[in-house]
Structure formats: C-alpha cells, structure tokens
Enzyme design. Structure first.
Site, PDB file in Angstrom:
ATOM      1  N   ASP A  62       0.743  -1.218   0.064  1.00 19.43           N
ATOM      2  CA  ASP A  62       0.032  -0.044  -0.133  1.00 19.43           C
ATOM      3  C   ASP A  62       0.886   1.175   0.129  1.00 19.43           C
ATOM      4  O   ASP A  62       1.688   1.554   0.929  1.00 19.43           O
ATOM      5  CB  ASP A  62      -0.961  -0.089   1.410  1.00 19.43           C
ATOM      6  CG  ASP A  62      -1.786   1.308   1.190  1.00 19.43           C
ATOM      7  OD1 ASP A  62      -1.640   2.239   0.682  1.00 19.43           O
ATOM      8  OD2 ASP A  62      -2.747   1.269   2.286  1.00 19.43           O
ATOM      9  N   SER A 142      -1.493  13.541 -14.880  1.00 23.84           N
ATOM     10  CA  SER A 142      -2.743  13.417 -15.711  1.00 23.84           C
ATOM     11  C   SER A 142      -2.978  14.607 -16.630  1.00 23.84           C
ATOM     12  O   SER A 142      -2.424  15.894 -16.036  1.00 23.84           O
ATOM     13  CB  SER A 142      -3.932  13.168 -14.747  1.00 23.84           C
ATOM     14  OG  SER A 142      -5.212  13.155 -15.626  1.00 23.84           O
ATOM     15  N   TYR A 155      -9.019  14.989  -6.953  1.00 23.25           N
ATOM     16  CA  TYR A 155      -8.330  14.506  -7.895  1.00 23.25           C
ATOM     17  C   TYR A 155      -7.124  15.480  -8.635  1.00 23.25           C
ATOM     18  O   TYR A 155      -6.039  15.320  -8.717  1.00 23.25           O
ATOM     19  CB  TYR A 155      -9.171  13.593  -8.876  1.00 23.25           C
ATOM     20  CG  TYR A 155      -8.340  12.712  -9.868  1.00 23.25           C
ATOM     21  CD1 TYR A 155      -7.739  11.552  -9.643  1.00 23.25           C
ATOM     22  CD2 TYR A 155      -8.128  13.404 -11.290  1.00 23.25           C
ATOM     23  CE1 TYR A 155      -6.985  11.037 -10.667  1.00 23.25           C
ATOM     24  CE2 TYR A 155      -7.428  12.578 -12.229  1.00 23.25           C
ATOM     25  CZ  TYR A 155      -7.056  11.266 -11.786  1.00 23.25           C
ATOM     26  OH  TYR A 155      -6.205  10.577 -12.827  1.00 23.25           O
TER      27      TYR A 155
HETATM   28  N1  NAD Z   1      -7.313   5.715 -16.738  1.00 30.25           N
HETATM   29  C1  NAD Z   1      -7.145   6.819 -17.191  1.00 30.25           C
HETATM   30  O1  NAD Z   1      -8.040   7.547 -17.803  1.00 30.25           O
HETATM   31  C2  NAD Z   1      -6.129   8.209 -16.398  1.00 30.25           C
HETATM   32  C3  NAD Z   1      -5.800   9.141 -17.126  1.00 30.25           C
HETATM   33  C4  NAD Z   1      -4.717  10.157 -16.769  1.00 30.25           C
HETATM   34  C5  NAD Z   1      -4.167   9.519 -15.279  1.00 30.25           C
HETATM   35  N2  NAD Z   1      -4.393   8.281 -14.973  1.00 30.25           N
HETATM   36  C6  NAD Z   1      -3.504   7.885 -13.578  1.00 30.25           C
HETATM   37  O2  NAD Z   1      -2.872   6.614 -14.305  1.00 30.25           O
HETATM   38  C7  NAD Z   1      -2.544   5.894 -13.017  1.00 30.25           C
HETATM   39  C8  NAD Z   1      -2.955   4.637 -13.124  1.00 30.25           C
HETATM   40  O3  NAD Z   1      -4.441   4.773 -13.559  1.00 30.25           O
HETATM   41  P1  NAD Z   1      -5.406   3.580 -14.112  1.00 30.25           P
HETATM   42  O4  NAD Z   1      -6.603   4.141 -14.857  1.00 30.25           O
HETATM   43  O5  NAD Z   1      -4.674   2.360 -14.656  1.00 30.25           O
HETATM   44  O6  NAD Z   1      -6.052   2.768 -12.603  1.00 30.25           O
HETATM   45  P2  NAD Z   1      -6.566   1.605 -12.369  1.00 30.25           P
HETATM   46  O7  NAD Z   1      -7.539   1.829 -11.104  1.00 30.25           O
HETATM   47  O8  NAD Z   1      -7.085   0.578 -13.622  1.00 30.25           O
HETATM   48  O9  NAD Z   1      -5.218   0.824 -11.658  1.00 30.25           O
HETATM   49  C9  NAD Z   1      -4.568   1.469 -10.476  1.00 30.25           C
HETATM   50  C10 NAD Z   1      -3.796   0.585  -9.789  1.00 30.25           C
HETATM   51  O10 NAD Z   1      -3.055   0.889  -8.490  1.00 30.25           O
HETATM   52  C11 NAD Z   1      -3.551   0.278  -7.418  1.00 30.25           C
HETATM   53  N3  NAD Z   1      -3.501   0.850  -6.308  1.00 30.25           N
HETATM   54  C12 NAD Z   1      -4.831   1.493  -5.954  1.00 30.25           C
HETATM   55  N4  NAD Z   1      -4.456   2.242  -4.601  1.00 30.25           N
HETATM   56  C13 NAD Z   1      -3.018   1.760  -4.435  1.00 30.25           C
HETATM   57  C14 NAD Z   1      -2.491   1.710  -3.213  1.00 30.25           C
HETATM   58  N5  NAD Z   1      -2.869   2.673  -2.150  1.00 30.25           N
HETATM   59  N6  NAD Z   1      -1.039   1.137  -3.112  1.00 30.25           N
HETATM   60  C15 NAD Z   1      -0.825   0.233  -4.246  1.00 30.25           C
HETATM   61  N7  NAD Z   1      -1.698   0.220  -5.220  1.00 30.25           N
HETATM   62  C16 NAD Z   1      -2.522   0.900  -5.313  1.00 30.25           C
HETATM   63  C17 NAD Z   1      -4.829  -0.674  -8.085  1.00 30.25           C
HETATM   64  O11 NAD Z   1      -4.728  -1.846  -7.045  1.00 30.25           O
HETATM   65  C18 NAD Z   1      -4.644  -0.773  -9.243  1.00 30.25           C
HETATM   66  O12 NAD Z   1      -3.801  -2.002  -9.854  1.00 30.25           O
HETATM   67  C19 NAD Z   1      -3.247   6.688 -11.862  1.00 30.25           C
HETATM   68  O13 NAD Z   1      -2.205   7.451 -11.240  1.00 30.25           O
HETATM   69  C20 NAD Z   1      -4.176   7.623 -12.478  1.00 30.25           C
HETATM   70  O14 NAD Z   1      -4.648   8.686 -11.681  1.00 30.25           O
HETATM   71  C21 NAD Z   1      -5.266   7.491 -15.198  1.00 30.25           C
END
Ligand code: NAD
Length: 273
Positions: A62, A142, A155
């Site tokens: 975590d 992001s 966020y």
């Molecule tokens: N999906 C989008 O459209 C998007 C766009 C811009 C930025 N992001 C950023 O990209 C990153 C990944 O996003 P995603 O869409 O793949 O999300 P997702 O929810 O699909 O994956 C996130 C991963 O992080 C893990 N996680 C969550 N909390 C955690 C913690 N406390 N400790 C360790 N692991 C933890 C989850 O188990 C998961 O495997 C994030 O930082 C998100 O803000 C996403």
C-alpha cells in the site's frame, strides 16, 4: 532493447496503465517489481513479464503506508540488488462531487494515494539511487494535472501536486544524476473497474447523459480521434526511463492525443487548390 539489465519498480501495475508500463519496460529488457495493493492481481502482470523472459516479482504494497513502502524497497533490493527505474503510477479516482459537497474523508483518501504515495515511494527509492549516482523516477500525473476540470477537485489537486513534487525532486536529485519527470495521460481506454464504472455513471448522471456518451464526447474531443491505450503511456515511460532522455528532468510529457488545451477537434478537409 533500451533497458537491458535495468531493474524497475512500477507501482499499481496489477492492471490498467501500470500494467501497460510494466509490460513495455519488460519488452525493453527491464526486470520489474510489480508493487500493488492487490497482490493476487499483480501475479497476472508478473506471469506476463516472465513469459517475455524477464524477471518479475509481485510485492503487495500500500503506497500510503510507510512500513509497506520500506519493505517493498527492501524486497526490490533483495531481488535485483538495485532499483534503476521507479514509476509512481498507483493512483485512485475520486467520487464525483461539487467541491462544496465533497466529503473530507474522500479528499484525504485521494490525496493519500495520489501524492503521499508518490512522496513515500520516491523518498525510499531515491536514497538508493543517490548512492549510485544514477536513476530515473517517472510520476504519473494526468491531463487533470494541467487543467481545471469540474467535480473532481481532490483528484485535480493531487495531480497538480504530482507535477510540483516532480519539479522539486528533479532539482534536488540532479546533483546525483537522477532524472525525475512526469507523464500526463489523457483518458485511457482500459477495462474499467467497478469503481471506475460507478464513477463514470455518477459523472454522466450529473451531466444528464449516459456514461457511453461521456466517453464518446471525450473521444470526439481528442484530435487524434481515439482515447489513449496503456501501451501509449508505456511507450512514454520507456522513453523517460531510457538514456535517450538523459538531459530531460523536471518536465512533464502529455500523452493525450492532443486533447489537453484544445477547444474542439479540427475538421478533416482536403487542401483547396
Ligand atoms: N485511466 C485514465 O484515464 C487515467 C488518465 C490519466 C491519469 N491516470 C492515472 O494513471 C494511474 C493509473 O490509472 P489506471 O486508470 O490504470 O487505474 P486502475 O484503477 O486501473 O489501476 C490502478 C492500480 O493501482 C493500484 N492501487 C490503488 N491504490 C493503491 C495503493 N494505495 N497502493 C498500491 N497500489 C494501489 C490498484 O490496485 C490498481 O492495480 C493513476 O495514477 C491515474 O490517476 C489515469
């Protein structure tokens, strides 16, 4: 292969963007620690990396918990002897709400993972990198980190904070030849989790349209005509982890198909004459 014999830690790599980054780093020759709060799901990414002939280990962690982060860094050092690349990708979305209605607990939850987690992992990995005068830290922000978007203030604040942190750490670590950069993805096309589906439904309900319409609006607003794929973000991470970006630090790379800062897509027309 640009990253042969490099050791990487990718947080939140059990699925989504983190998984895409971990797989691309492995394609470039890196061995990878898959650090995720969901230990079982992380095994899936580990198996895929091993099938590519690279070493990989799932470490339940975590990122908001200092003891977990320190134990994760120790596991990485036991396994690979060093960490060349850290990708701070673990992050959470926010329950959609106007700021005046946003619960304090929700604010704390989002900031804890999205910025305190980046701080903790950077702190304990950077110490190792400083000893070797070498390393690459890549933070996932992001397009919300470079703009104001309604109904997700926690966020947005967390993603702007990631960029401020990136710039400060880059200056602090520059004397040790450690590069610190960020990537700002636009909306990514990946199988949604239950939370993401609920989040999309909440936002759509507030806007008075369906979740599918919200996605279609985003796609149409993207000049390149599609949402990002995890592999697009993986490619940017591979560049920032490679020696090709040796003279880049404290910067952010937007990977959004041109979405950030546009007022609308351009029509496709043949030149006249
Ligand atoms: N999906 C989008 O459209 C998007 C766009 C811009 C930025 N992001 C950023 O990209 C990153 C990944 O996003 P995603 O869409 O793949 O999300 P997702 O929810 O699909 O994956 C996130 C991963 O992080 C893990 N996680 C969550 N909390 C955690 C913690 N406390 N400790 C360790 N692991 C933890 C989850 O188990 C998961 O495997 C994030 O930082 C998100 O803000 C996403």
């Amino acid at each position: 292969m640009q990253l042969a014999e490099q050791a990487a830690v990718v947080t939140g790599a059990a699925r989504g963007i983190g998984r895409g980054i971990a797989l691309r780093l492995a394609d470039e020759g890196a061995d990878v620690i898959v650090a995720d709060i969901e230990g079982d799901a992380a095994q899936g990414t580990v198996s895929e990396i091993r099938r590519k002939g690279r070493r990989a280990l799932a470490v339940p962690c975590d990122v908001t918990d200092q003891a977990d982060v320190q134990a994760m860094v120790r596991s990485a050092l036991d396994e690979f002897g060093r960490v060349d690349i850290l990708v701070n990708n673990a992050g959470v979305g926010q329950r959609v709400a106007a700021t005046v209605d946003l619960a304090e607990a929700e604010w704390e939850r989002v900031l804890a993972v999205n910025i305190t987690g980046v701080f903790l992992c950077s702190k304990y990995v950077a110490r190792e990198m400083m000893r070797r005068d070498s390393g690459k830290i890549i933070n996932i922000s992001s397009v919300n980190g470079v703009s104001g978007r309604p109904l997700v203030a926690a966020y947005n604040a967390s993603k702007w904070a990631v960029l401020g942190f990136t710039k400060t750490l880059a200056v602090e670590l520059a004397p040790y030849q450690v590069n610190v950069n960020a990537i700002c993805p636009g909306p990514v096309d990946a199988p949604p989790t239950e939370f993401q589906e609920a989040h999309a439904a909440e936002r759509a309900a507030l806007m008075g349209i369906s979740a599918a319409d919200v996605r279609e609006q985003l796609r149409q607003a993207t000049p390149l005509g599609r949402l990002a794929r995890p592999s697009d973000i993986g490619a940017a991470a591979a560049f920032l982890a490679s020696e090709d970006s040796a003279h880049i630090t404290g910067e952010y790379l937007i990977v959004s198909g041109g979405l950030s800062d546009v007022t609308g897509p351009a029509p496709r027309r043949r030149p006249s004459g």
